[in-house]
Scaffold this active site. Sequence first.
Site, PDB file in Angstrom:
ATOM      1  N   SER A   1       6.265 -25.398 -12.315  1.00 56.51           N
ATOM      2  CA  SER A   1       7.449 -26.122 -12.003  1.00 56.51           C
ATOM      3  C   SER A   1       7.359 -26.634 -10.391  1.00 56.51           C
ATOM      4  O   SER A   1       6.570 -25.806  -9.977  1.00 56.51           O
ATOM      5  CB  SER A   1       8.490 -25.071 -12.060  1.00 56.51           C
TER       6      SER A   1
ATOM      7  N   TYR B   1      12.288 -16.509 -11.955  1.00 54.39           N
ATOM      8  CA  TYR B   1      11.970 -17.837 -12.540  1.00 54.39           C
ATOM      9  C   TYR B   1      10.786 -18.390 -11.572  1.00 54.39           C
ATOM     10  O   TYR B   1       9.594 -18.756 -11.769  1.00 54.39           O
ATOM     11  CB  TYR B   1      12.760 -18.898 -12.720  1.00 54.39           C
TER      12      TYR B   1
HETATM   13  P1  NAD Z   1      13.508 -25.871 -23.537  1.00 57.58           P
HETATM   14  O1  NAD Z   1      14.463 -24.884 -23.378  1.00 57.58           O
HETATM   15  O2  NAD Z   1      14.058 -27.130 -23.957  1.00 57.58           O
HETATM   16  O3  NAD Z   1      12.308 -25.697 -24.524  1.00 57.58           O
HETATM   17  C1  NAD Z   1      11.364 -24.389 -24.548  1.00 57.58           C
HETATM   18  C2  NAD Z   1      11.182 -23.909 -25.712  1.00 57.58           C
HETATM   19  O4  NAD Z   1      10.477 -22.805 -25.718  1.00 57.58           O
HETATM   20  C3  NAD Z   1      12.217 -23.885 -26.934  1.00 57.58           C
HETATM   21  O5  NAD Z   1      12.086 -24.287 -27.722  1.00 57.58           O
HETATM   22  C4  NAD Z   1      12.423 -22.113 -26.947  1.00 57.58           C
HETATM   23  O6  NAD Z   1      12.678 -21.490 -28.384  1.00 57.58           O
HETATM   24  C5  NAD Z   1      10.701 -21.984 -26.659  1.00 57.58           C
HETATM   25  N1  NAD Z   1      10.458 -20.603 -26.197  1.00 57.58           N
HETATM   26  C6  NAD Z   1      11.372 -19.774 -25.385  1.00 57.58           C
HETATM   27  N2  NAD Z   1      10.620 -18.369 -25.384  1.00 57.58           N
HETATM   28  C7  NAD Z   1       9.837 -18.419 -26.194  1.00 57.58           C
HETATM   29  C8  NAD Z   1       8.674 -17.498 -26.385  1.00 57.58           C
HETATM   30  N3  NAD Z   1       8.775 -16.265 -26.143  1.00 57.58           N
HETATM   31  N4  NAD Z   1       7.839 -17.821 -27.493  1.00 57.58           N
HETATM   32  C9  NAD Z   1       7.601 -19.174 -27.692  1.00 57.58           C
HETATM   33  N5  NAD Z   1       8.191 -20.113 -27.567  1.00 57.58           N
HETATM   34  C10 NAD Z   1       9.636 -19.707 -26.818  1.00 57.58           C
HETATM   35  O7  NAD Z   1      12.648 -25.938 -22.185  1.00 57.58           O
HETATM   36  P2  NAD Z   1      11.913 -27.316 -21.335  1.00 57.58           P
HETATM   37  O8  NAD Z   1      12.980 -27.747 -20.399  1.00 57.58           O
HETATM   38  O9  NAD Z   1      11.305 -28.367 -22.619  1.00 57.58           O
HETATM   39  O10 NAD Z   1      10.862 -26.213 -20.661  1.00 57.58           O
HETATM   40  C11 NAD Z   1       9.602 -26.313 -20.950  1.00 57.58           C
HETATM   41  C12 NAD Z   1       8.836 -25.590 -19.785  1.00 57.58           C
HETATM   42  O11 NAD Z   1       8.955 -26.613 -18.926  1.00 57.58           O
HETATM   43  C13 NAD Z   1       9.070 -24.130 -19.492  1.00 57.58           C
HETATM   44  O12 NAD Z   1       8.165 -23.595 -19.243  1.00 57.58           O
HETATM   45  C14 NAD Z   1       9.881 -24.677 -18.279  1.00 57.58           C
HETATM   46  O13 NAD Z   1      10.304 -23.308 -17.437  1.00 57.58           O
HETATM   47  C15 NAD Z   1       9.449 -25.596 -17.790  1.00 57.58           C
HETATM   48  N6  NAD Z   1      10.174 -26.491 -16.744  1.00 57.58           N
HETATM   49  C16 NAD Z   1      11.259 -27.106 -17.207  1.00 57.58           C
HETATM   50  C17 NAD Z   1      12.106 -27.733 -16.277  1.00 57.58           C
HETATM   51  C18 NAD Z   1      13.488 -28.138 -16.615  1.00 57.58           C
HETATM   52  O14 NAD Z   1      14.073 -28.693 -15.926  1.00 57.58           O
HETATM   53  N7  NAD Z   1      13.674 -28.474 -18.027  1.00 57.58           N
HETATM   54  C19 NAD Z   1      11.557 -27.909 -15.039  1.00 57.58           C
HETATM   55  C20 NAD Z   1      10.393 -27.294 -14.665  1.00 57.58           C
HETATM   56  C21 NAD Z   1       9.644 -26.589 -15.353  1.00 57.58           C
END
Ligand code: NAD
Length: 265
Positions: A154, A168
């Site tokens: 991130s 986080y």
């Molecule tokens: P999201 O919540 O839309 O999707 C994340 C998915 O991960 C969900 O379907 C959830 O069920 C699954 N998950 C959670 N815990 C889990 C586990 N223990 N094992 C397997 N699956 C699991 O999130 P997103 O925004 O698509 O995030 C994806 C990645 O991107 C994450 O690592 C997040 O930290 C990172 N990220 C997101 C953002 C943002 O603003 N959305 C920004 C920077 C980084």
Amino acid sequence: MAATTPRGRLQGKNAIITGAGGGIGLETSILFAREGANVLMADVSEPALAKALAKVKEVVPTAPRVELIRCDVSKESDVQAMVESQDSWGGTDVIFNNAGIMHANDADAIDTPEKIWDLTHNINVKGVWFGSKHAVLSLRRHKKARGSIINTASVVALVGAATPQLAYTASKGAVLAMTRELAIVHAREGFRFNALCPAPLNTPLLQDWLGDDQAKRFRREVHFPTGRFGEPIEQAHAVVFLASDESSFVNGTDFVVDGGMTKAY
Ligand code: NAD
């Protein structure tokens, strides 16, 4: 939503995507399928996975092979079973270690509960370690000359967040450092490791965390030169590049996809 035109930049590659039940993972599954990869979609939530799989099949009816597997990435036995389930496909070529959480009770150094710290690190850090470890074991087992592992970090691994989420932030810093070292250690085997660094995006993860707090939302949005958060598909396009052989000399990077956010003042 992604266009359906079949392309082929990932033709013949067997890929695993964790956190495929929504957000970045789902959009990446769609693009991977469109580019000709065989995709194993993994998530801890079975209902989310079932809906996501149906979506991929609807949007990319020509997808060569798309299957799902329930996997909690914080459990090594689940991750091992997930990767080994691709042995019968010919072994894994690409893994996108993307599953991650940002808990609503994650706060500053004073107020973050220890159990939220542990939960966050078990999923965000150990999950990436387990995925990377079993990817390497699989690549070796199948005598692959190349492999691409992409780990989701991130922008908070690069810049401090004024709206604190200490567990986080620390977890994503760990992903970045771990990815860099893995890239160096495995480079001569032909295995590349890159860290994707997204800025805040319109996904459930962010929306749940922001809730109705307009001040918190403004505090985040104000940093964007584009005046908007990113969209998951904008990350997915970058992941396709990192997974493909087009990025054969891209290794150990902090691959920032942020609309210029980390360069703004
Ligand atoms: P999201 O919540 O839309 O999707 C994340 C998915 O991960 C969900 O379907 C959830 O069920 C699954 N998950 C959670 N815990 C889990 C586990 N223990 N094992 C397997 N699956 C699991 O999130 P997103 O925004 O698509 O995030 C994806 C990645 O991107 C994450 O690592 C997040 O930290 C990172 N990220 C997101 C953002 C943002 O603003 N959305 C920004 C920077 C980084």
